[in-house]
Design a protein around this motif. Structure first.
Motif, PDB file in Angstrom:
ATOM      1  N   ILE A  39     -22.170  -8.045   8.050  1.00  0.00           N
ATOM      2  CA  ILE A  39     -21.792  -9.387   7.600  1.00  0.00           C
ATOM      3  C   ILE A  39     -20.801  -9.980   8.582  1.00  0.00           C
ATOM      4  CG2 ILE A  39     -20.769 -10.728   5.719  1.00  0.00           C
ATOM      5  CD1 ILE A  39     -21.579  -8.273   3.904  1.00  0.00           C
ATOM      6  N   LYS A  40     -21.178 -11.102   9.166  1.00  0.00           N
ATOM      7  CA  LYS A  40     -20.302 -11.768  10.143  1.00  0.00           C
ATOM      8  C   LYS A  40     -19.700 -13.011   9.513  1.00  0.00           C
ATOM      9  CE  LYS A  40     -19.252 -14.702  13.664  1.00  0.00           C
ATOM     10  NZ  LYS A  40     -19.290 -16.180  13.769  1.00  0.00           N
ATOM     11  N   ILE A  41     -18.383 -13.141   9.609  1.00  0.00           N
ATOM     12  CA  ILE A  41     -17.704 -14.327   9.096  1.00  0.00           C
ATOM     13  C   ILE A  41     -17.087 -15.093  10.260  1.00  0.00           C
ATOM     14  CG2 ILE A  41     -15.622 -12.970   8.601  1.00  0.00           C
ATOM     15  CD1 ILE A  41     -14.941 -14.982   6.413  1.00  0.00           C
TER      16      ILE A  41
ATOM     17  N   THR B 256     -14.957   0.858   5.480  1.00  0.00           N
ATOM     18  CA  THR B 256     -15.650  -0.336   5.962  1.00  0.00           C
ATOM     19  C   THR B 256     -15.077  -0.736   7.316  1.00  0.00           C
ATOM     20  OG1 THR B 256     -16.106  -1.154   3.729  1.00  0.00           O
ATOM     21  CG2 THR B 256     -16.122  -2.778   5.508  1.00  0.00           C
ATOM     22  N   PRO B 257     -15.841  -0.594   8.401  1.00  0.00           N
ATOM     23  CA  PRO B 257     -15.361  -1.046   9.712  1.00  0.00           C
ATOM     24  C   PRO B 257     -15.246  -2.572   9.750  1.00  0.00           C
ATOM     25  CG  PRO B 257     -17.174   0.522   9.941  1.00  0.00           C
ATOM     26  CD  PRO B 257     -17.142   0.100   8.504  1.00  0.00           C
ATOM     27  N   VAL B 258     -14.171  -3.054  10.368  1.00  0.00           N
ATOM     28  CA  VAL B 258     -13.970  -4.488  10.562  1.00  0.00           C
ATOM     29  C   VAL B 258     -13.871  -4.716  12.069  1.00  0.00           C
ATOM     30  CG1 VAL B 258     -12.532  -6.498  10.056  1.00  0.00           C
ATOM     31  CG2 VAL B 258     -12.771  -4.680   8.348  1.00  0.00           C
ATOM     32  N   LEU B 259     -14.946  -5.215  12.639  1.00  0.00           N
ATOM     33  CA  LEU B 259     -15.047  -5.375  14.087  1.00  0.00           C
ATOM     34  C   LEU B 259     -14.679  -6.788  14.509  1.00  0.00           C
ATOM     35  CD1 LEU B 259     -18.510  -3.620  14.663  1.00  0.00           C
ATOM     36  CD2 LEU B 259     -16.241  -2.581  14.700  1.00  0.00           C
TER      37      LEU B 259
ATOM     38  N   VAL C 158     -17.909  -8.194  10.618  1.00  0.00           N
ATOM     39  CA  VAL C 158     -17.637  -8.664  11.985  1.00  0.00           C
ATOM     40  C   VAL C 158     -17.031 -10.057  11.860  1.00  0.00           C
ATOM     41  CG1 VAL C 158     -18.628  -9.227  14.237  1.00  0.00           C
ATOM     42  CG2 VAL C 158     -19.615  -7.362  12.867  1.00  0.00           C
ATOM     43  N   HIS C 159     -15.944 -10.302  12.583  1.00  0.00           N
ATOM     44  CA  HIS C 159     -15.329 -11.627  12.456  1.00  0.00           C
ATOM     45  C   HIS C 159     -15.121 -12.297  13.814  1.00  0.00           C
ATOM     46  CE1 HIS C 159     -11.197 -10.571  13.796  1.00  0.00           C
ATOM     47  NE2 HIS C 159     -11.435  -9.405  13.219  1.00  0.00           N
TER      48      HIS C 159
ATOM     49  N   ALA D 291     -18.875 -13.290  18.749  1.00  0.00           N
ATOM     50  CA  ALA D 291     -18.918 -12.483  17.528  1.00  0.00           C
ATOM     51  C   ALA D 291     -20.308 -12.444  16.908  1.00  0.00           C
ATOM     52  CB  ALA D 291     -17.898 -13.002  16.518  1.00  0.00           C
ATOM     53  N   ASP D 292     -21.098 -13.502  17.082  1.00  0.00           N
ATOM     54  CA  ASP D 292     -22.482 -13.467  16.599  1.00  0.00           C
ATOM     55  C   ASP D 292     -23.267 -12.386  17.333  1.00  0.00           C
ATOM     56  OD1 ASP D 292     -22.069 -15.582  14.823  1.00  0.00           O
ATOM     57  OD2 ASP D 292     -22.566 -17.086  16.339  1.00  0.00           O
TER      58      ASP D 292
END
Length: 263
Positions: free
Chosen positions: A12-14, A146-149, A42-43, A165-166
Motif C-alpha cells: 500500500i503506497k500513500i 509491518t515494513p514502512v518503506l 510505502v510512502h 515512491a510509486d
C-alpha cells in the motif's frame, strides 16, 4: 492435502495531499492498522519536501511528476522521507498496535538502486531500482512486523538516491510476488483515475493500457498520475495480481469508488 495457493499480501503506497491532511491521514492509518493479512506500507512525501526546500530558498524542479534531485536536494529529501515522515508514520502505527519498522533502501540493504544515467534529462541523485530484498522483508513479515518503506535508496557505493515512491511500491510488489499473491494499492487524495480532474466523481472503474495511452496523448493524464499508471501496468505484467488506485476509503473494501488496472 497441501494447498498450493499463495498467502496474500498488500503493498500500500500513500502519497499526495493525503499525507498533508491530518484527519484523512488519521483515517487512513486507522484502516491500515486494521487491515487483515500481511502488508507493507510505502510512502512518498514530495509536497512536504518541497515546502522544506522552499523554506531553505531552494525551488523544487519537477518533470512529468518526477523530482530533479541535486546534491542539496538529496540531503533535504533524506531528512524528510527517511527521517521525519517515516518515523511519524511508524509511531502512529505503533499507537494503533500495529508493529512497524521504518526502512530506507540502505537499511538491511533492502532496496538497491543505481543512479539514473543522463539521457535527455539529468535527474541528479535519482535512483532506478535494481533489486528489492524480498527475503529480508519476508523475515520481518513472519515476525508480524509491518515494513514502512520510504523513497530513499542506495547504490552500494556510499550514495543515497531519491527514487519515486510509486516505483518503490511497484518494484516491492513485484519482488514479493515470488512468495505471495500480491495486491498493489496506490492511495492518494483522489478517488481514482478521473476523466475530468474538476469532477471528483468522474472515476474510471477499470483502465487498460490502451485507454491509458489515449488519455496520456490528449493530456487528460499528466504529472503525478503518470508514474502510478506506468509502474502499475508494469507491475501487472511482472507478476502482481491486482493493482488499484484510489483514496483512503479503498481500504474499507466496500461501497467505494476506485480504479482497477487491467492488462
Amino acid at each position: 492435502m497441501i494447498s498450493s495457493e499463495k498467502e496474500k499480501i498488500s503493498i500500500i503506497k500513500i502519497g499526495g495531499k493525503l499525507l498533508d491532511n491530518p484527519l484523512r491521514l488519521k483515517f487512513f492509518l486507522d484502516l491500515l492498522a486494521q487491515w487483515k493479512g500481511k502488508k507493507i506500507l510505502v510512502h512518498g512525501g514530495g509536497s512536504e519536501a518541497s515546502r522544506f526546500s522552499q523554506q531553505l530558498g531552494i525551488e523544487p524542479q519537477m518533470i512529468n511528476g518526477r523530482r530533479i534531485t541535486s546534491e542539496k536536494d538529496i540531503q533535504i529529501v533524506t531528512m524528510v522521507y527517511a527521517g521525519w515522515l517515516n518515523k511519524k508514520l511508524v509511531t502512529a502505527l505503533q499507537m494503533r498496535n500495529c508493529n512497524a519498522l521504518g526502512l530506507s533502501g540502505a537499511d538491511g540493504n533492502v532496496i538497491l538502486a543505481e543512479k539514473r544515467p543522463v539521457k535527455d534529462i539529468d535527474y541528479g541523485f535519482v535512483g532506478d531500482v535494481k533489486k528489492v530484498r524480498a527475503d529480508f522483508l519476508q523475515l520481518l513479515l513472519k515476525q508480524d512486523i509491518t515494513p514502512v518503506l520510504n523513497a530513499i535508496t542506495h547504490d552500494s557505493k556510499g550514495n543515497l538516491l531519491n527514487t519515486n515512491a510509486d516505483t518503490i511500491a511497484a518494484e516491492t510488489a513485484i519482488a514479493m510476488s515470488r512468495f505471495f499473491e500480491t495486491t498493489l494499492i496506490y492511495c492518494f487524495e483522489k478517488q481514482g483515475v478521473l476523466t475530468d480532474v474538476e469532477d471528483e466523481n468522474s472515476v474510471i472503474p477499470e483502465m487498460n493500457k490502451t485507454l491509458y495511452q489515449q488519455m496520456k496523448e490528449t493530456g487528460q493524464i499528466h504529472q503525478g498520475m503518470l508514474p502510478k499508471l506506468h509502474t502499475g501496468f508494469d507491475a501487472l505484467q511482472r507478476g502482481v495480481h491486482r493493482v488499484f488506485i484510489g483514496n483512503e476509503t479503498i481500504l474499507q473494501g466496500k461501497n467505494t469508488l476506485f480504479t482497477q488496472l487491467k492488462q
